[in-house]
Enzyme design. Structure first.
Site, PDB file in Angstrom:
ATOM      1  N   ASN A  51     -23.314  38.393   1.290  1.00 18.01           N
ATOM      2  CA  ASN A  51     -23.584  37.710   2.552  1.00 18.01           C
ATOM      3  C   ASN A  51     -22.405  37.536   3.503  1.00 18.01           C
ATOM      4  OD1 ASN A  51     -26.543  36.759   2.394  1.00 18.01           O
ATOM      5  ND2 ASN A  51     -25.701  36.382   0.372  1.00 18.01           N
TER       6      ASN A  51
ATOM      7  N   TYR B 141     -25.988  51.420  -4.495  1.00 21.98           N
ATOM      8  CA  TYR B 141     -26.626  50.584  -5.520  1.00 21.98           C
ATOM      9  C   TYR B 141     -28.052  51.047  -5.800  1.00 21.98           C
ATOM     10  CZ  TYR B 141     -28.056  46.167  -7.782  1.00 21.98           C
ATOM     11  OH  TYR B 141     -28.514  45.217  -8.647  1.00 21.98           O
TER      12      TYR B 141
ATOM     13  N   HIS C  27     -10.334  48.685  -1.528  1.00 24.86           N
ATOM     14  CA  HIS C  27      -9.401  47.575  -1.284  1.00 24.86           C
ATOM     15  C   HIS C  27      -7.973  48.005  -1.630  1.00 24.86           C
ATOM     16  CE1 HIS C  27     -12.899  44.910  -0.867  1.00 24.86           C
ATOM     17  NE2 HIS C  27     -12.069  44.057  -0.297  1.00 24.86           N
TER      18      HIS C  27
END
Ligand SMILES: CC(C)(COP(=O)(O)OP(=O)(O)OC[C@H]1O[C@@H](n2cnc3c(N)ncnc32)[C@H](O)[C@@H]1OP(=O)(O)O)[C@@H](O)C(=O)NCCC(=O)NCCS
Length: 456
Positions: A347, A361, A386
């Site tokens: 979210n 996914y 990342h």
């Protein structure tokens, strides 16, 4: 009539008041069902009826969890005031100790080492090559001049070079700064995700033989529209807003400019001196001082992260979306209410989450991978990006960001199995507030040590 008689009278008895109109309802406990209806609407427990002359009833204190009391607005206001006062003191202490360190001109040096050499800007301009390569591959596929397998090979090659080329350039060019590298690598990463989505969506459209697919995939303007709109997921027809709201646009622009300055100022004034003062305890491995420094960094780091969130996901994305009349403005959801770690990751950055769901996914689930493995695979991919975005610009491979992201999997398991409600929410907040400064200090320490060693 005695004082006691007065005090015990049902009408004259004084009750505590709260800030809302809900609180006012407590002033007349004897008005029975009406009062209780009003209290029920406000989520408060009913007032117990009592006989004439009684002043005590069976009831819990307001601060007990069993009281059912839910109106804590005054306490929230108190928290905000205390936060303001504490930070005003911190601000003053910082200025007394260091003076004014904010210097907007210094920001330019973060992007440019040599005013005649602009490697990061050149890297960004070259990225057009990959966009056009994807477009022309799709054009060939749409008219059937190349097979699906050839198309897949060309797309895979394009996407692989798209990640390797900027890495090689950044690692070999000395005039590029870490900040310039980070920005250009960020743009290449976004481009990778967009072009991957472009390839997948066009293939799905060909598979279901949509007539529009042939026309739209060949349009330069629509391709560049997709590159600039704030989404990572391609589709043939994006929802469009009816007009550009000028006042909304100007508000977002002013927010962007102001918050950008604020971010730079806070980093220069607050983060840089805190980090500089943290190097000694880290070198001496003084554990208690290390924890103290980490907690000290946690506060400004968290403020900066929150401001960055608003600047990027609200002001900037809405600005671009409004300008391009892009209709879907769901860039974030209520991540601040997260009671589980997975809720937070689903979210807070909705564009990335939507990409992960649609292109990674769900395809894994459809192939029969179980949910845990599929989630772990998504976090592995996210961990890779990342690390890629931190290690390459710093030219230093330490895997702290990779580990930090991967640790989210066991953390998510622990939080969802052992904590819920407010405790789950607190665990998510603590992991955000503490986790980031730990990673920042690890990288800064290693960067400092590496560069000091090489210079001595
Ligand atoms: C891994 C991740 C995708 C899991 O998301 P999630 O919402 O917890 O996953 P869920 O299992 O609840 O299912 C999500 C969706 O898949 C659908 N789904 C579940 N099982 C499915 C199946 N067998 N086949 C197809 N779809 C399925 C669900 O219906 C649900 O759809 P909905 O959202 O429309 O209801 C999410 O945690 C994530 O995005 N993580 C990475 C985020 C990240 O790295 N962000 C970087 C920000 S800097």
């Amino acid at each position: 009539m005695s004082d006691l008689d007065h005090g015990s009278g049902p009408v004259t008895r004084r009750r505590r008041k709260t800030l809302s109109s809900c609180g006012a309802a407590t002033a007349q406990p004897t008005s029975g069902s009406k009062v209780n209806e009003k209290r029920a609407k406000c989520g408060q427990s009913p007032v117990k009826s009592r006989a004439e002359g009684d002043c005590h009833v069976l009831q819990e204190s307001l601060l007990s969890s069993a009281s059912g009391y839910s109106n804590y607005r005054g306490i929230l206001n108190w928290c905000v005031i205390m936060l303001g006062l504490t930070n005003a003191r911190l601000c003053l202490e910082n200025i007394i100790k260091y003076g004014i360190l904010v210097d907007p001109i210094q920001v330019v040096s973060l992007f440019l080492k040599d005013p005649y050499s602009w490697p990061a800007a050149c890297l960004i301009i070259v990225s057009n090559f990959f966009i056009l390569a994807a477009l022309y591959t799709e054009r060939r596929l749409a008219v059937g001049t190349i097979s699906e397998t050839t198309g897949l090979i060309l797309h895979s090659l394009n996407l692989t070079i798209l990640l390797i080329f900027p890495t090689a350039l950044i690692l070999s060019v000395t005039s590029i700064t870490p900040v310039g590298s980070f920005v250009s690598l960020g743009i290449y990463t976004v481009l990778f995700l967009k072009l991957y989505s472009y390839k997948d969506t066009n293939r799905w459209c060909r598979e279901i033989r949509q007539a529009k697919a042939k026309r739209l995939t060949r349009s330069h303007s629509y391709m560049y529209y997709f590159i600039f709109v704030p989404t990572l997921c391609y589709q043939l027809n994006f929802p469009r807003s009816s007009r550009v709201r000028k006042r909304f646009l100007i508000r977002r622009l002013l927010e962007m400019l102001f918050l950008m300055q604020l971010l730079v100022g806070l980093i220069q004034q607050w983060i840089v001196p805190t980090i500089q003062n943290s190097m000694k305890p880290f070198q001496e491995m003084d554990f208690s001082r290390m924890v103290e420094r980490m907690l000290k960094l946690a506060v400004p780091n968290h403020f900066i992260w929150l401001i960055f969130f608003y600047w990027f996901f609200h002001s900037s994305m809405n600005f671009v979306a409004e300008l391009l009349q892009f209709g879907d403005r769901e860039f974030y959801r209520d991540w601040w209410n997260s009671e589980t770690v997975t809720y937070f990751w689903s979210n807070w950055n909705v564009p990335v989450h939507k990409w992960c769901l649609r292109h990674f996914y769900r395809p894994l689930l459809r192939k029969g991978t179980n949910k845990f493995m599929a989630k772990t695979a998504v976090f592995l991919l996210s961990a890779f990006f990342h690390e890629y975005l931190v290690s390459v610009p710093l030219k230093m491979f330490r895997f702290w960001a990779f580990m930090g992201m991967l640790l989210q999997v066991p953390l998510a398991w622990v939080v969802s199995h052992y904590l819920s409600g407010n405790y789950g929410n607190a665990a998510v907040w603590i992991s955000i507030i503490i986790g980031q400064p730990v990673a920042v200090l690890m990288y800064v320490h290693d960067y400092y040590v590496t560069h000091n060693e090489s210079s001595t």
